[in-house]
Scaffold this motif. Structure first.
Motif, PDB file in Angstrom:
ATOM      1  N   VAL A 131    -110.931 -16.570  22.639  1.00 19.54           N
ATOM      2  CA  VAL A 131    -109.643 -17.168  22.971  1.00 19.54           C
ATOM      3  C   VAL A 131    -108.601 -16.105  23.324  1.00 19.54           C
ATOM      4  N   GLY A 132    -108.660 -14.929  22.679  1.00 19.38           N
ATOM      5  CA  GLY A 132    -107.726 -13.849  23.002  1.00 19.38           C
ATOM      6  C   GLY A 132    -107.934 -13.314  24.404  1.00 19.38           C
ATOM      7  N   ASP A 133    -109.202 -13.105  24.776  1.00 21.56           N
ATOM      8  CA  ASP A 133    -109.512 -12.640  26.143  1.00 21.56           C
ATOM      9  C   ASP A 133    -109.067 -13.667  27.177  1.00 21.56           C
ATOM     10  N   LEU A 134    -109.312 -14.937  26.856  1.00 20.48           N
ATOM     11  CA  LEU A 134    -108.931 -16.016  27.771  1.00 20.48           C
ATOM     12  C   LEU A 134    -107.416 -16.056  27.953  1.00 20.48           C
ATOM     13  N   ALA A 135    -106.687 -16.025  26.842  1.00 20.48           N
ATOM     14  CA  ALA A 135    -105.224 -16.064  26.917  1.00 20.48           C
ATOM     15  C   ALA A 135    -104.686 -14.852  27.678  1.00 20.48           C
ATOM     16  N   GLU A 136    -105.253 -13.681  27.378  1.00 14.38           N
ATOM     17  CA  GLU A 136    -104.820 -12.454  28.057  1.00 14.38           C
ATOM     18  C   GLU A 136    -104.988 -12.564  29.574  1.00 14.38           C
ATOM     19  N   ARG A 137    -106.079 -13.167  30.012  1.00 16.77           N
ATOM     20  CA  ARG A 137    -106.332 -13.322  31.443  1.00 16.77           C
ATOM     21  C   ARG A 137    -105.413 -14.390  32.047  1.00 16.77           C
ATOM     22  N   LEU A 138    -105.258 -15.509  31.360  1.00 14.22           N
ATOM     23  CA  LEU A 138    -104.467 -16.616  31.911  1.00 14.22           C
ATOM     24  C   LEU A 138    -102.977 -16.291  31.977  1.00 14.22           C
ATOM     25  N   VAL A 139    -102.486 -15.447  31.065  1.00 17.25           N
ATOM     26  CA  VAL A 139    -101.066 -15.069  31.061  1.00 17.25           C
ATOM     27  C   VAL A 139    -100.680 -14.402  32.377  1.00 17.25           C
ATOM     28  N   LYS A 140    -101.634 -13.761  33.031  1.00 21.51           N
ATOM     29  CA  LYS A 140    -101.353 -13.086  34.304  1.00 21.51           C
ATOM     30  C   LYS A 140    -101.090 -14.088  35.429  1.00 21.51           C
ATOM     31  N   TYR A 141    -101.633 -15.307  35.310  1.00 22.38           N
ATOM     32  CA  TYR A 141    -101.609 -16.245  36.432  1.00 22.38           C
ATOM     33  C   TYR A 141    -100.858 -17.548  36.157  1.00 22.38           C
ATOM     34  N   PHE A 142    -100.602 -17.841  34.894  1.00 19.38           N
ATOM     35  CA  PHE A 142     -99.904 -19.072  34.536  1.00 19.38           C
ATOM     36  C   PHE A 142     -98.672 -18.726  33.712  1.00 19.38           C
ATOM     37  N   SER A 143     -97.644 -19.539  33.844  1.00 18.91           N
ATOM     38  CA  SER A 143     -96.389 -19.283  33.122  1.00 18.91           C
ATOM     39  C   SER A 143     -96.542 -19.672  31.649  1.00 18.91           C
ATOM     40  N   PRO A 144     -95.708 -19.078  30.784  1.00 21.15           N
ATOM     41  CA  PRO A 144     -95.737 -19.476  29.375  1.00 21.15           C
ATOM     42  C   PRO A 144     -95.484 -20.979  29.199  1.00 21.15           C
ATOM     43  N   GLY A 145     -94.637 -21.534  30.040  1.00 18.69           N
ATOM     44  CA  GLY A 145     -94.376 -22.982  29.967  1.00 18.69           C
ATOM     45  C   GLY A 145     -95.644 -23.791  30.199  1.00 18.69           C
ATOM     46  N   GLU A 146     -96.462 -23.348  31.138  1.00 20.05           N
ATOM     47  CA  GLU A 146     -97.732 -24.045  31.397  1.00 20.05           C
ATOM     48  C   GLU A 146     -98.705 -23.831  30.241  1.00 20.05           C
ATOM     49  N   PHE A 160    -110.829 -24.480  20.323  1.00 20.03           N
ATOM     50  CA  PHE A 160    -110.917 -23.216  19.600  1.00 20.03           C
ATOM     51  C   PHE A 160    -110.447 -23.315  18.144  1.00 20.03           C
ATOM     52  N   GLY A 161    -109.986 -24.475  17.729  1.00 18.23           N
ATOM     53  CA  GLY A 161    -109.542 -24.669  16.348  1.00 18.23           C
ATOM     54  C   GLY A 161    -108.127 -24.161  16.128  1.00 18.23           C
ATOM     55  N   LEU A 162    -107.638 -24.333  14.901  1.00 20.04           N
ATOM     56  CA  LEU A 162    -106.275 -23.914  14.564  1.00 20.04           C
ATOM     57  C   LEU A 162    -106.112 -22.405  14.647  1.00 20.04           C
ATOM     58  N   LYS A 163    -107.104 -21.675  14.199  1.00 17.19           N
ATOM     59  CA  LYS A 163    -107.049 -20.209  14.271  1.00 17.19           C
ATOM     60  C   LYS A 163    -106.959 -19.760  15.736  1.00 17.19           C
ATOM     61  N   GLY A 164    -107.742 -20.403  16.588  1.00 13.00           N
ATOM     62  CA  GLY A 164    -107.698 -20.100  18.018  1.00 13.00           C
ATOM     63  C   GLY A 164    -106.340 -20.414  18.620  1.00 13.00           C
ATOM     64  N   LEU A 165    -105.731 -21.519  18.180  1.00  6.63           N
ATOM     65  CA  LEU A 165    -104.400 -21.885  18.675  1.00  6.63           C
ATOM     66  C   LEU A 165    -103.362 -20.847  18.258  1.00  6.63           C
ATOM     67  N   GLU A 166    -103.468 -20.337  17.029  1.00  9.85           N
ATOM     68  CA  GLU A 166    -102.536 -19.302  16.572  1.00  9.85           C
ATOM     69  C   GLU A 166    -102.665 -18.044  17.433  1.00  9.85           C
ATOM     70  N   ILE A 167    -103.895 -17.655  17.710  1.00 10.86           N
ATOM     71  CA  ILE A 167    -104.127 -16.482  18.576  1.00 10.86           C
ATOM     72  C   ILE A 167    -103.561 -16.750  19.966  1.00 10.86           C
ATOM     73  N   TRP A 168    -103.823 -17.932  20.475  1.00 16.47           N
ATOM     74  CA  TRP A 168    -103.342 -18.347  21.795  1.00 16.47           C
ATOM     75  C   TRP A 168    -101.818 -18.207  21.881  1.00 16.47           C
ATOM     76  N   GLU A 169    -101.123 -18.804  20.913  1.00 19.72           N
ATOM     77  CA  GLU A 169     -99.650 -18.769  20.937  1.00 19.72           C
ATOM     78  C   GLU A 169     -99.131 -17.345  20.834  1.00 19.72           C
ATOM     79  N   ARG A 170     -99.756 -16.522  19.993  1.00 17.65           N
ATOM     80  CA  ARG A 170     -99.328 -15.133  19.842  1.00 17.65           C
ATOM     81  C   ARG A 170     -99.533 -14.354  21.148  1.00 17.65           C
ATOM     82  N   MET A 171    -100.679 -14.574  21.825  1.00 15.86           N
ATOM     83  CA  MET A 171    -100.972 -13.864  23.074  1.00 15.86           C
ATOM     84  C   MET A 171    -100.066 -14.309  24.227  1.00 15.86           C
ATOM     85  N   VAL A 172     -99.742 -15.590  24.263  1.00 14.58           N
ATOM     86  CA  VAL A 172     -98.951 -16.114  25.374  1.00 14.58           C
ATOM     87  C   VAL A 172     -97.497 -15.680  25.258  1.00 14.58           C
ATOM     88  N   ARG A 173     -96.988 -15.612  24.052  1.00 16.06           N
ATOM     89  CA  ARG A 173     -95.570 -15.222  23.858  1.00 16.06           C
ATOM     90  C   ARG A 173     -95.457 -13.762  24.031  1.00 16.06           C
TER      91      ARG A 173
END
Length: 173
Positions: A131-146, A160-173
């Motif tokens: 999920v971290g790799d995915l978020a890191e890649r998507l942040v380059k092409y999609f806005s935080p709002g998306e 990805f579960g709750l833990k994955g969501l926490e990682i996602w939010e941390r990576m996107v912000r």
């Protein structure tokens, strides 16, 4: 009594001036007609140019949309995270090209971006992408709002579960 030669000369000059005036009027009429035709031709050429430009843009948009659809098909066939991560850039480039071409309205493009993001996240969950790799890649092409929309966050949590969501939010912000 016969007119004098001077009177004849004046009469001939007068007739010549009348003829010249009539010819000038004819030339003016012809010039006016020619100018009207030139204006009509200019307008027609300009309209044709606009139609060709729209056709070129529409054709290019159609080609990019076909490319995007093909990439989405490839996305369905991907079975390894590294291929998914590399396809994200291609999909994003295709959508960016469609946005630049302005072939489709903003709502259609926004829906395409949203649908693409959802499919990517679902596929990433199925093939166990980090999920971290995915978020890191998507942040380059999609806005935080998306990336932080409620719908996307629910999808991330589901895949990805709750833990994955926490990682996602941390990576996107």
């Amino acid at each position: 009594m016969e007119p004098s030669s001077q009177e004849n000369i004046f009469r001939v000059i007068s007739e010549l001036e009348e003829r010249i005036d009539r010819l000038d009027k004819k030339v003016d009429e012809i010039n006016e007609q020619v100018n009207k035709r030139i204006d009509i031709l200019d307008a027609s050429v300009e309209e044709l140019r606009h139609q060709l430009e729209r056709l070129r843009t529409d054709s290019a948009g159609d080609l990019v949309l076909i490319s995007t659809n093909f990439s989405m098909l490839l996305l369905a066939l991907i079975s390894h995270p590294k291929y998914l991560l590399s396809l994200i850039e291609d999909l994003s480039d295709a959508i960016s090209t469609l946005e630049r071409l302005k072939t489709f309205d903003k709502k259609t493009l926004r829906d395409l971006r949203s649908d693409t993001l959802k499919v990517i996240i679902e596929k990433a969950g199925k093939i166990k992408c980090d999920v971290g790799d995915l978020a890191e890649r998507l942040v380059k092409y999609f806005s935080p709002g998306e990336l932080l929309s409620p719908e996307v966050k629910n999808l991330v949590r589901k895949n990805f579960g709750l833990k994955g969501l926490e990682i996602w939010e941390r990576m996107v912000r």
